[in-house]
Design an enzyme around this catalytic site. Structure first.
Site, PDB file in Angstrom:
ATOM      1  N   ASP A  59       0.801  -1.295  -0.039  1.00 31.57           N
ATOM      2  CA  ASP A  59      -0.114  -0.150   0.032  1.00 31.57           C
ATOM      3  C   ASP A  59       0.844   1.320   0.047  1.00 31.57           C
ATOM      4  O   ASP A  59       1.799   1.489   0.871  1.00 31.57           O
ATOM      5  CB  ASP A  59      -0.899   0.053   1.065  1.00 31.57           C
ATOM      6  CG  ASP A  59      -1.751   1.192   1.584  1.00 31.57           C
ATOM      7  OD1 ASP A  59      -1.959   2.063   0.422  1.00 31.57           O
ATOM      8  OD2 ASP A  59      -2.200   1.811   2.559  1.00 31.57           O
ATOM      9  N   ASN A  61      -0.268   4.517  -0.151  1.00 37.89           N
ATOM     10  CA  ASN A  61      -1.073   5.784   0.465  1.00 37.89           C
ATOM     11  C   ASN A  61      -1.697   5.560   1.601  1.00 37.89           C
ATOM     12  O   ASN A  61      -2.455   6.475   2.098  1.00 37.89           O
ATOM     13  CB  ASN A  61      -1.992   6.211  -0.581  1.00 37.89           C
ATOM     14  CG  ASN A  61      -3.088   5.327  -0.962  1.00 37.89           C
ATOM     15  OD1 ASN A  61      -3.203   4.245  -0.106  1.00 37.89           O
ATOM     16  ND2 ASN A  61      -3.847   5.604  -1.935  1.00 37.89           N
ATOM     17  N   ASP A  63      -4.058   3.718   2.891  1.00 41.13           N
ATOM     18  CA  ASP A  63      -5.340   3.519   2.909  1.00 41.13           C
ATOM     19  C   ASP A  63      -5.827   1.999   3.151  1.00 41.13           C
ATOM     20  O   ASP A  63      -6.875   1.505   3.430  1.00 41.13           O
ATOM     21  CB  ASP A  63      -6.243   3.860   1.821  1.00 41.13           C
ATOM     22  CG  ASP A  63      -5.881   3.030   0.467  1.00 41.13           C
ATOM     23  OD1 ASP A  63      -5.000   1.993   0.709  1.00 41.13           O
ATOM     24  OD2 ASP A  63      -6.840   3.037  -0.262  1.00 41.13           O
ATOM     25  N   ASP A  67      -1.623  -1.358  -3.788  1.00 47.34           N
ATOM     26  CA  ASP A  67      -2.173  -0.512  -5.327  1.00 47.34           C
ATOM     27  C   ASP A  67      -1.084  -0.553  -6.255  1.00 47.34           C
ATOM     28  O   ASP A  67       0.292  -1.299  -5.838  1.00 47.34           O
ATOM     29  CB  ASP A  67      -2.407   1.026  -4.791  1.00 47.34           C
ATOM     30  CG  ASP A  67      -1.171   1.730  -3.990  1.00 47.34           C
ATOM     31  OD1 ASP A  67      -0.059   1.428  -4.060  1.00 47.34           O
ATOM     32  OD2 ASP A  67      -1.820   2.120  -3.004  1.00 47.34           O
ATOM     33  N   ASP A 136      -4.110 -10.018 -15.486  1.00 44.72           N
ATOM     34  CA  ASP A 136      -5.373 -11.185 -15.528  1.00 44.72           C
ATOM     35  C   ASP A 136      -6.600 -10.664 -16.279  1.00 44.72           C
ATOM     36  O   ASP A 136      -7.219  -9.759 -15.738  1.00 44.72           O
ATOM     37  CB  ASP A 136      -5.607 -11.127 -14.119  1.00 44.72           C
ATOM     38  CG  ASP A 136      -6.028 -12.302 -13.623  1.00 44.72           C
ATOM     39  OD1 ASP A 136      -6.838 -13.127 -14.375  1.00 44.72           O
ATOM     40  OD2 ASP A 136      -5.547 -13.018 -12.477  1.00 44.72           O
ATOM     41  N   ASP A 238      -8.534 -16.187 -17.227  1.00 46.57           N
ATOM     42  CA  ASP A 238      -9.355 -16.762 -16.101  1.00 46.57           C
ATOM     43  C   ASP A 238     -10.235 -17.286 -16.721  1.00 46.57           C
ATOM     44  O   ASP A 238     -10.955 -17.093 -17.550  1.00 46.57           O
ATOM     45  CB  ASP A 238      -9.692 -15.343 -15.305  1.00 46.57           C
ATOM     46  CG  ASP A 238     -10.737 -15.939 -14.293  1.00 46.57           C
ATOM     47  OD1 ASP A 238     -10.330 -16.713 -13.427  1.00 46.57           O
ATOM     48  OD2 ASP A 238     -11.969 -15.587 -14.079  1.00 46.57           O
ATOM     49  N   HIS A 358      -3.851 -17.231  -5.503  1.00 51.87           N
ATOM     50  CA  HIS A 358      -5.127 -16.489  -4.705  1.00 51.87           C
ATOM     51  C   HIS A 358      -6.224 -17.396  -4.327  1.00 51.87           C
ATOM     52  O   HIS A 358      -7.043 -16.873  -3.728  1.00 51.87           O
ATOM     53  CB  HIS A 358      -5.357 -15.236  -5.463  1.00 51.87           C
ATOM     54  CG  HIS A 358      -5.975 -15.548  -6.885  1.00 51.87           C
ATOM     55  ND1 HIS A 358      -5.180 -16.166  -7.845  1.00 51.87           N
ATOM     56  CD2 HIS A 358      -7.217 -15.578  -7.312  1.00 51.87           C
ATOM     57  CE1 HIS A 358      -6.074 -16.293  -8.894  1.00 51.87           C
ATOM     58  NE2 HIS A 358      -7.368 -16.070  -8.707  1.00 51.87           N
ATOM     59  N   ASP A 359      -6.228 -18.585  -5.092  1.00 53.24           N
ATOM     60  CA  ASP A 359      -7.421 -19.474  -4.880  1.00 53.24           C
ATOM     61  C   ASP A 359      -7.039 -20.689  -3.735  1.00 53.24           C
ATOM     62  O   ASP A 359      -7.780 -21.547  -3.161  1.00 53.24           O
ATOM     63  CB  ASP A 359      -7.983 -19.975  -5.908  1.00 53.24           C
ATOM     64  CG  ASP A 359      -8.489 -18.790  -6.834  1.00 53.24           C
ATOM     65  OD1 ASP A 359      -9.211 -18.001  -6.275  1.00 53.24           O
ATOM     66  OD2 ASP A 359      -8.676 -19.145  -8.055  1.00 53.24           O
TER      67      ASP A 359
END
Length: 571
Positions: A59, A61, A63, A67, A136, A238, A358-359
């Site tokens: 990250d 910034n 938040d 990003d 992706d 995908d 990620h899965d």
């Protein structure tokens, strides 16, 4: 020369290289001996592609959400690690029902991830460091908030109505078929305003695109051109098997039985899908720089996987090998079967080996025993990174990151940053850069908690530590990049003489190579290496070892518990 002819020449050259390499390496060997080919020429055929889940990587910034600028800030780390390319999971505008895999705008960047200027900077800075960037591409479905779908559902006469799959109700007024979604429930959702059902193989908020419509196909090709023009080196595709369905729309005679929902004969890998992927490949091949397609697929056999490449190697360059990825226990015999079939059953095309993504649960969590987790993680790393073909890495694996514990995750409330609780959240926790607040991932409140083990498992602590997981990965990546046998050599299947130990070799055109020995047990194991085609090597030199070891032995070595050894041998 046409792209198709170039593809045919490439395949002939690859197969010729296989025969030449086999004959050169194995004098006196019968032609039927099972030895795989040397790796073909394109960069992607022996690359290491590093998957980044941008929401959780860095990250910039404060938040709490990673990003694109954050990825750019970490490019020097990735260069030092030694990866060839990065694959970014979706960063497009999205309602985040499926965290980006429900795309609302295919040619833009979601504000939470930055701007198109941030993308352009990332692509430019990555290129300076010799790192390619892959997008992706969610080509099977969009978000129901996509402007295309809003138009499509506005009326039956809308010009984009047929960009999605709409059907009248069944005679009883129910769904057109009894098909079930991969995510559960019916694949059909009724739209009261227009009196028809729309089709979705995933969530109802992810309506399937209709690739049979020329306008939709042209629009998706324009998406591909957009990102290629903006510096993308290729795409991870995908859900590729599901672009078309059986036009007869038959009912499933056994909804709960037979193949799983994603492998039904009426929804998976239909011939029209193969043709659509060939067209996409032609488009990507028309750009310079060896752009590439890395594909998610649904397979049950190695023959299924071979078909995804295309009969002439003209569909997906790199279909991911889920037969290997889905092995869930540390078993040498199972891994040998999966590796041998991929190395020897794909006509010399590059396999794509990987574990975590990620899965899928992280390697440390899936294979660890709670005591030898790091040693076991080093074994799985060595296995993936010393095999022929392309290897995928998931962010944080090089540190030995584990899944986020369930007791930490259960207390995280839903909100703007985490709209839904996803069963895949444990493997999506923030990257562990330091032992400080937010693990160096953010100065704010992270969208998912940092794993408590970041206090001891983090990049800052491991840098400079020669015994660390990071050093192990960096060493493997450097060796893979510089050693001729690991970079482009043949795969030599061997027998270890011990069911607890996996043994194989990689051998270069000169006859020199590297023997890989992996003890997948908690006990000391003695081996008797056999299966060498031609004359077996007699002397070796230790290249890398995950545990202390004595002098290397290429005939009858002894391995310590959960040990990985790489031994160099001569011609």
């Amino acid at each position: 020369m046409s792209i198709a002819n170039r593809g045919s020449r490439t395949i002939r050259r690859v197969r010729g290289a296989l025969l030449a390499t086999t004959l050169a390496l194995m004098p006196g060997m019968a032609l039927a001996a099972p030895t795989a080919k040397a790796t073909p020429d394109p960069w992607w055929a022996h690359a290491v592609i590093y998957e980044i889940y941008p929401r959780s990587f860095q990250d910039s910034n404060g938040d709490g959400i990673g990003d694109l600028k954050g990825v750019t800030q970490r490019l020097d780390y990735l260069k030092a690690l030694g990866v060839d390319a990065i694959w970014l999971t979706p960063f497009f505008p999205s309602p985040n029902v499926d965290f980006g895999y429900d795309v609302a705008d295919y040619t833009n960047v979601s504000p939470e991830y930055g701007t198109m200027a941030d993308w352009d900077e990332l692509a430019r800075e990555a290129k300076k460091r010799g790192i390619r960037v892959m997008v992706d591409f969610v080509l099977n479905h969009s978000s129901d908030q996509n402007a295309w779908f809003k138009e499509s559902r506005s009326s039956r006469s809308n010009p984009r109505r047929d960009w999605y799959v709409w059907k009248d109700p069944a005679p009883d007024g129910g769904p057109p078929t009894n098909w079930e979604s991969i995510f559960g429930g019916s694949t059909w959702t009724y739209d009261k305003a227009t009196g028809q059902y729309y089709y979705h193989i995933f969530y109802k908020e992810q309506p399937d695109l209709n690739w049979a419509n020329p306008g939709l196909r042209k629009a998706m090709h324009e998406v591909v051109r957009f990102w290629l023009d903006h510096g993308a080196s290729g795409f991870r595709l995908d859900a590729t098997p599901y672009l078309f369905e059986d036009p007869a729309w038959p009912n499933d005679p056994d909804v709960k039985g037979g193949p799983p929902a994603g492998l039904k004969p009426y929804n998976s890998n239909l011939p029209a899908t193969r043709e659509a992927l060939k067209d996409l490949r032609k488009l990507v091949d028309s750009y310079p720089g060896e752009r590439v397609l890395l594909g998610e697929n649904a397979i049950s056999t190695i023959a299924d996987l071979r078909r995804v490449y295309g009969a002439k190697g003209d569909e997906i360059n790199l279909p991911m090998d889920f037969l290997y990825k889905d092995v869930s226990s540390l078993d040498a015999a199972t891994f040998k079967a999966r590796i041998d079939e991929a190395e020897l059953g794909l006509d010399g095309l590059p396999p794509v080996f990987h574990f975590s993504n990620h899965d899928t649960s992280r390697q440390r969590t899936r294979f660890g025993d709670g005591v030898h987790d790091e040693a076991i993680a080093k074994i799985t790393a060595a296995m993936t990174l010393t095999l022929r073909g392309t290897a995928l890495m998931y962010y944080g694996e090089e540190l030995g990151m584990a899944d986020l514990p369930a007791n930490v995750l259960k207390d995280v409330p839903l909100g703007p940053k985490r709209k839904v609780a996803d069963k895949r959240d444990p493997e999506r926790s923030p990257m562990q850069w330091t032992d400080g607040p937010g693990a160096g991932f953010t100065t704010g409140l992270p969208w998912l908690p940092v794993n408590p083990d970041a206090a001891t498992i983090n990049a800052a602590r491991q840098q400079g530590d020669k015994g660390s997981m990071l050093a192990w990965y960096t060493g493997l990546l450097q060796l893979r990049r510089t050693d001729p046998a690991l970079r482009s050599g043949a795969y030599v299947p061997l027998e270890s003489g011990n069911p607890k130990v996996l043994a194989y070799a990689r051998r270069s055109a000169s006859g020199a190579g590297i023997l890989v020995l992996l003890n997948m047990s908690g006990e000391r194991q003695a081996l008797k290496i056999t299966g060498w085609p031609g004359q077996a090597p007699r002397v070796g030199a230790l290249v890398m070892a995950s545990t202390p070891t004595g002098a290397p032995n290429v005939v009858d070595p002894v391995l310590e518990p959960y040990a990985a050894q790489l031994v160099r041998f001569g011609p």
